[in-house]
Design a protein around this motif. Sequence first.
Motif, PDB file in Angstrom:
ATOM      1  N   ALA A  43       0.513   6.900  -5.635  1.00 44.07           N
ATOM      2  CA  ALA A  43       0.954   8.266  -5.349  1.00 44.07           C
ATOM      3  C   ALA A  43      -0.219   9.113  -4.881  1.00 44.07           C
ATOM      4  N   PHE A  44      -1.407   8.875  -5.471  1.00 46.22           N
ATOM      5  CA  PHE A  44      -2.596   9.612  -5.045  1.00 46.22           C
ATOM      6  C   PHE A  44      -2.920   9.295  -3.591  1.00 46.22           C
ATOM      7  N   LEU A  45      -2.721   8.049  -3.205  1.00 41.58           N
ATOM      8  CA  LEU A  45      -2.934   7.677  -1.808  1.00 41.58           C
ATOM      9  C   LEU A  45      -2.023   8.499  -0.898  1.00 41.58           C
ATOM     10  N   ALA A  46      -0.743   8.641  -1.295  1.00 38.92           N
ATOM     11  CA  ALA A  46       0.188   9.436  -0.494  1.00 38.92           C
ATOM     12  C   ALA A  46      -0.299  10.881  -0.417  1.00 38.92           C
ATOM     13  N   VAL A  47      -0.721  11.422  -1.572  1.00 41.97           N
ATOM     14  CA  VAL A  47      -1.230  12.796  -1.592  1.00 41.97           C
ATOM     15  C   VAL A  47      -2.444  12.917  -0.658  1.00 41.97           C
TER      16      VAL A  47
END
Lengths: 479, 214
Positions: free
Chosen positions: A245-249
Amino acid sequence: MPHLATVVLLPLALALVALATPSNRLRPLLVPAAGVGHATLTGLLLWGAPQAAEGAWLGLDPLGRLVLGQVSLLFLISALYAPGYLALRPDRDNRPCVSMCLVFVAMMSLAILSRHIGLMWIGVEASTLSTASLIYFNRNARSIEATWKYLLIGSVGVSLALLGSFFLAYAGLSAGLETTLFYQDLLDLAPQLSRPWLRVALVLLFLGYGTKMGLAPMHAWKPDAYGEAPGVVGALLAGGLTSTAFLAVLRFAQLGLAAHEEALVRPLFLASGLLSMGVAAVFMVGQADFKRLLAYSSVEHMGLLVIGVGLGGGGTFAALYHMLTNAFTKGALFLSAANLHRAYGSKQVSDVRGALVRAPASGAIFLLGFFAITGAPPFGPFMSELALLSAALSGGRVLLTGAVLLLLFVVFLGMGRAVLSMALGPAPEATARDVQADSFATVAPAALLLLLSLALGLWLPAPVLDALRDATAQVEGRP
Amino acid sequence: MPPIVDPLLVTALLLNFLLLGSSRLRSLIRWIAWQGVVLGVLLAVAHGDHPGPRTLALAAVAVAMKAGLVPWLLYRTTRQDALRREVEPLLSFVSTLLLGGVGTGIALAFGSTLPMLPEHTTVLLVPAALATVFTGFLLMTTRRKAITQVIGYLTLENGVFLFGLTLSEAMPAMVEIALLLDLVAAIFVMGITVNHIYRTFSSADTTALSALRD
């Protein structure tokens, strides 16, 4: 070099095998098999050059390389833990658990490799759905409640992210550009995108994928899910799903920065990060359940990650470094906490005394993991937090640095009170219920993760350092 | 967009209010199915009078899933709870309807501040999408039963889908079908979870789900 899709297809294929395997005893062995296979393929992919071909659905840019490598390594070690854990639970049918765990890894890999924001969304949403049955593993009233909250909050979050993705595409359409949902196209067009649409899209995407990271105030699912899920699932969620999810952010932060929206992105990240740390600190002081304690610690560290990106430059480097150190340290903590949970038959802080006597290995890993995660040298999180604070100070952010230090100190006190009272003192008389003491299969993976956390604090190997620098340069838009 | 789009969007908006005002689970499921039909028709007609085979096929899949498969799954789930088929609001129907009205008003006002392309300016598309998302939120937060929360999520998804209409040229058919499949999978998983909630608590009142707190 293997095809990119293999890291998605291999776990999916093994998930089908798991569904078809009749033996409850042999089925768990598919998890480490998938772990070894996934890590081997990832290693081969990382050995080769970055690939992000024009118009391709899957690609591996520097950011993706870093996250895929981290997730794959964490999954490999957690996967080694899984058979030992499932062998202790012969009463449970592990078919849904094993197959969904493999689907989960496949979907995380899909989200990491996607070069199309619709496809990435599908990967994140599918990983949410596949983890529901992992959180429900214990099949009681508490775990169904945790599963329900996880499903609902997670689904609403990713719906907002989908709306944000559509708004982003419309920002291109509205500026008279070709409509596209390919990430690279959007990135190339970023400066020309229609401002109002872009801004609303960036906020929605941050809210949506931030929910999956577990940033406050969208973190409500986290303590429940981590508290009720088996420890190994907690390790995979806290170091795998959150990193994805951090990658998406980060991808949308990169897009926002490329579109010269620094004035929106940076303050949004800083505010959300500080709020997450604050909320986590409040709930960690006096927390009675040690698995929930770890969940709030995860909220805190997600806050640190976005604060780093909010600072920019060296802060982004520190955030990516911290993503690695946090994932491995959290893994060690969740696995050792699961062993303690079993050794005492309770996850209440007040029921666990003298863990260093009752379960010496797990107790020691839990205690050292606590020191590591709260930033004690020479563990990895100390180095990454130091990098973050020095980035803040060199940017002249004295107040922010002070606030972060204060919150880290409060967390140290809150977590320390619980962990020290668990680890030290005489152990209570063992009852018939709590028999499982440490075994090699359940201790070695936790120890390995703690060693990784230590190693990342002592020495950053050149390939890791290069990967961190490349990924930082990508986010900050300096190729 | 052709003129037929506006009345269809108004119908979708009216269905929001019917959803908020429904006191029985059956009618709630019926209205959400109708909203699915309206969305499918919108998808078919949104891009001119002569939709291609690809658009028609997508519209058919959307209707089959949103008005067929998903309502059927929901209907099956309600049969478990044979005695209690009321919606059981936490906030009265009148208040939620009023809130829905206010939300729709705000959506109309906000939607008009965003710059639209000339071909989208005449339609209520953005306000309708935002108002439907808001209705979904309202249903999820003000109804006690787990199944009504699932219907709220479905409404929210319908709102996102409405906005997606502006992009159906940009979106490859594969992605759209995958999005729909994901939605069905979500409803399926939620349906199973609701069944387990019934079995565990012998009701699916989500106020029973309050053991986990700090």
